[in-house]
Design a protein around this motif. Sequence first.
Motif, short mmCIF file in Angstrom:
data_model
loop_
_atom_site.label_atom_id
_atom_site.label_comp_id
_atom_site.label_asym_id
_atom_site.label_seq_id
_atom_site.Cartn_x
_atom_site.Cartn_y
_atom_site.Cartn_z
N ALA B 356 0.82 -1.21 0.00
CA ALA B 356 0.00 0.00 0.00
C ALA B 356 0.85 1.27 0.00
CB ALA B 356 -0.93 0.00 1.21
N GLY B 357 2.14 1.09 -0.08
CA GLY B 357 3.02 2.25 -0.20
C GLY B 357 3.66 2.72 1.09
N TRP B 358 3.42 1.97 2.17
CA TRP B 358 3.97 2.42 3.45
C TRP B 358 5.27 1.69 3.74
CZ3 TRP B 358 2.10 6.54 5.81
CH2 TRP B 358 0.78 6.92 5.52
N GLU B 359 6.33 2.45 3.86
CA GLU B 359 7.64 1.88 4.12
C GLU B 359 8.40 2.83 5.03
OE1 GLU B 359 10.45 -0.20 1.08
OE2 GLU B 359 8.90 0.85 -0.03
N ASP B 360 9.35 2.29 5.74
CA ASP B 360 10.16 3.16 6.59
C ASP B 360 11.37 3.64 5.79
OD1 ASP B 360 11.29 4.56 8.57
OD2 ASP B 360 11.85 2.84 9.81
N ASP B 362 12.96 6.67 5.98
CA ASP B 362 13.98 7.47 6.67
C ASP B 362 14.51 6.79 7.93
OD1 ASP B 362 11.68 7.63 8.08
OD2 ASP B 362 11.49 9.82 8.02
N ASN B 363 14.20 5.50 8.06
CA ASN B 363 14.77 4.71 9.18
C ASN B 363 14.56 5.32 10.56
OD1 ASN B 363 15.75 2.37 7.98
ND2 ASN B 363 17.44 3.54 7.08
N ASP B 364 13.39 5.90 10.79
CA ASP B 364 13.13 6.41 12.15
C ASP B 364 12.21 5.46 12.90
OD1 ASP B 364 10.82 6.83 10.76
OD2 ASP B 364 10.50 8.88 11.49
N GLY B 365 11.98 4.30 12.31
CA GLY B 365 11.13 3.33 13.00
C GLY B 365 9.65 3.50 12.72
N ILE B 366 9.30 4.54 11.99
CA ILE B 366 7.88 4.78 11.67
C ILE B 366 7.71 4.76 10.15
CG2 ILE B 366 5.96 6.40 11.88
CD1 ILE B 366 7.36 7.47 14.39
N LEU B 367 6.68 4.07 9.71
CA LEU B 367 6.43 3.97 8.27
C LEU B 367 6.08 5.34 7.69
CD1 LEU B 367 4.17 0.79 8.21
CD2 LEU B 367 6.64 0.92 7.93
N ASP B 368 6.43 5.54 6.44
CA ASP B 368 6.02 6.78 5.79
C ASP B 368 5.66 6.53 4.34
OD1 ASP B 368 8.72 7.27 4.25
OD2 ASP B 368 9.25 6.89 6.36
N ARG B 369 4.93 7.49 3.79
CA ARG B 369 4.52 7.42 2.38
C ARG B 369 4.37 8.86 1.90
NH1 ARG B 369 -1.30 5.01 1.02
NH2 ARG B 369 -1.87 7.04 1.85
N ASP B 370 5.02 9.20 0.83
CA ASP B 370 4.99 10.56 0.29
C ASP B 370 5.30 11.59 1.38
OD1 ASP B 370 4.08 9.20 -1.92
OD2 ASP B 370 1.98 9.60 -1.45
N GLY B 371 6.26 11.26 2.23
CA GLY B 371 6.66 12.22 3.26
C GLY B 371 5.73 12.26 4.46
N GLN B 372 4.64 11.50 4.40
CA GLN B 372 3.71 11.51 5.53
C GLN B 372 3.98 10.30 6.42
OE1 GLN B 372 -0.31 10.57 4.55
NE2 GLN B 372 -1.13 11.31 6.50
N LYS B 373 4.06 10.54 7.71
CA LYS B 373 4.31 9.44 8.63
C LYS B 373 3.01 8.70 8.95
CE LYS B 373 8.35 11.12 11.04
NZ LYS B 373 9.15 10.41 10.00
N PHE B 374 3.13 7.39 9.21
CA PHE B 374 1.94 6.64 9.63
C PHE B 374 1.79 6.82 11.14
CE2 PHE B 374 -0.85 3.04 8.06
CZ PHE B 374 -1.81 3.30 9.01
#
Lengths: 326, 546
Positions: B356-360, B362-374
């Motif tokens: 669905a496009g959510w991947e980490d 920037d390696n901060d432990g939180i998934l992101d997509r298009d610069g938006q954090k999950f």
Amino acid sequence: MRKILIKKGLQAAALFFGITLISFGVVHLAPGSPVSGSEMNPAVSHEAREKLTRLYGLDRPIEAQYFEWLSRMVRFDFGEALSDGEKVSSKILRAAPITLVVNGIALLLAFFVGIPAGVWMAWRAGSKKERLLGTLFLGFYSMPSFWIAMLFMSFFAVRFHLVPLSGLHSLFYEEMPLWRRWLDAASHLVLPILVLTLSGSAAISRYVRSSMRDVLGQGFIRASRARGLSERAVLMNHALRNALLPVITLIGLSVPALLGGSVVLESIFALPGMGRLFFTAVFQRDYPVIMGVLTLGALLTLAGNTLADLAYAYADPRIRREGEEK
Amino acid sequence: MRLKKSSPRVLLAGIFLCLPLACLAASNGARSLPVSEPGDAFVAPAIAEPVNLIPFLASDSASAEVSHFIFNGLLKYDGDLNLVGDLAESWEVLDGGLRIVFHLRKGVRWHDGYLFTARDVVFTYLCLIDPDVPTPYGSAFEKVETVFAPDDYTVEVRYKEPFSPGLSSWTMGIVPEHKLDYEHQNDLAFSKNPIGTGPYVIKRWERGQLIDLKANPFYFEGRPNISRVVLRVLPDPTTVFLELQNENLDTAGLTPLQYNRQIQTDFFRTKYQSLDFTGTQYTYMGYNLRSSLFSDKRVRQALAMAADSNEIVSAVLMGRGRSTTGPFLPESWAYDADVKSFQHDLSAARALLKEAGWEDRDNDGILDRDGQKFSFTVLTNSGNDQRKMTCEILQKQLAAVGIEMKIQAMEWSVLLKEFIHPKRFEAVLLGWNLPMDPDIFDIFHSSRRGPGQFNFVSYANPEVDRLLEEARIEFDQQKRGELYRRVHRLIYEDQPYAFLYTSESLSVLHKRFDGVTAGKLGVGHDFVRWYVPKEKRRYGTLSVDA
């Protein structure tokens, strides 16, 4: 004296209307409404809730609601509860005696225990026994009363069955003979009164002790001792009289407490008093009941303060003269 | 007459030697009951005082409980959650559900001796739809066109369109026409001293303290064996538990902690039996499907894989509950027990999120997509520790797949007014307390997304809509059940909610009661047949026919 009376009376009246206005505003503007209890209940639709709001008259502007309430209140009509349609005054009349009896007895006992204890503690200040008693009182004063209540309940009522646990009387007490009924009711009040008395007398003894200490350090006490008066006469006639001024304030402040039942204790002991009435009303957002109890509380607080002021003036010639000079 | 418990021998003597000795025994104070005589009392706690006992005005649980002892509906639910006749002996669904005809029991009397007839049913219906009656239950009768009585023992209901959930609305308690009036002037007096057809009659109501009910000797199913039912108002759960320890209560609901630990004593084992039944509510985390975070079904499914409701059940409920997969009562015929729940599988969850496009990135432990954090906030109501704990465990579980979940608890009415109704939320953790009829149209149908309505997550699935509509006009329970089971599968697949758990309803019941049978949801359904053997009676001195 009359001037003071008029001045205090006018002040109190203005204050009273201010209190009703603010409490009405706060109560009505607080989130939630009498129908929000049925919100998120699949059996109650949105339309049904709107209908209830209309039937309760809560869709009208708040100032209109306030003026209607006020115009009824000055005629001593507090309206009907939204929850069950019963008159607010009859709800209060049912709950008030219970709180009045429990708190009244407890308050009297607290003064009876607290004043002598305070005097003794001031007299014996610094001694080992005094410090022990002081710590004990501080303990009772600081412990949450619900916790003391539960300890007492499980100790006196569950382990040793000395007194009943909760309620105003036993089940099926109507089938008991009259004297048993009285005994039954009295035994049900032992624990709540005991808990209230303990924390109350602890507070009063601290007040009396500190004001006694102040007085005992003053020159005229040394003078009366020097005159060769007995220690008893010094303490009781000279020191205590002067030390009781703050206690008068305390009595005045306790007047509203007579009817302001403790929600926590009344819940734990299952006593249907004023605290419970108010608490339930707040939960149900039963506006007329909330306003009725608040108004009564405001009246009693004002009356208590005014009485304390007057008693002060009566007891202390300096205050009396101050009022006359103005 | 007051009756005391005494030995069976005295009883025997009384019977054999007849009147003279019986009188003598009476004068000695040793009187007794034949075994078949009713007696004893059942004492139960209520957290709050009943507000209003008139069935159509009773909106709190204490009122509903008491009014069940006093009133009967046309229909009722039996122990297996099937609708059976109560005041109606039988009923027919005609013209595909446009007409329902109830055939009433004959010879049923109100507590004041008047005969119960069809006029009372029509009157009750008119109260329910009266715009000046503050009843919260009117909506269940909106689809009714008219209700009339062809004769004294027949009631015909005409519906504007077939509406099968409407059948269960006839479990509403019927009130006597001769005691109330159409202007509702007597409602207040009546609600304090109600007249019903039920197994118990109000004997005394001590406001704020207790309601004392006595058996109705003329009850149409036969006189109840337990002479008295007392509901004591005990607002504090600790007091309730202490009163149990003094045997002053015969039943009480318990928390998982009390159930698992505090009643594991010899005293409780000898005096009380413990009961646990599936509850009638479920706890869920609902997503705002309009939020960009949750609009993708794969994301919601991944969350279901990441969440482990078994862990929640064992931690929050100490194992006294079960994880649930769907929007119905687990004990209901609508619930599909075969729905396979998503396996708790973190790597599968991560893979689905990646799809669905959510991947980490920037390696901060939180998934992101298009610069938006999950990252999202779940809202719940304050004052409910179980929900708060559930949130905290979910927070930990979701963090394991790189989703940041914040928790905010707030006061109930603020939560509803400021966040849920205006749909200003990302996720909520709440519960539904479900009625017996499985119609969940109001919660999941797309037409119920309006302001103040119950589909606040904005769920819309045309297939679910169609099935829910179809189920509303289907009267055959078999077929209706099949429709709902399909709804269950579809909704579980769509995951508009993360369905979490149903807690068990835990309680104890004093052991002296005999004849207690377990239904699916509890033991109360045939209370009138409960019985206490004479020698075990606790309130043996109670006057029976006061």
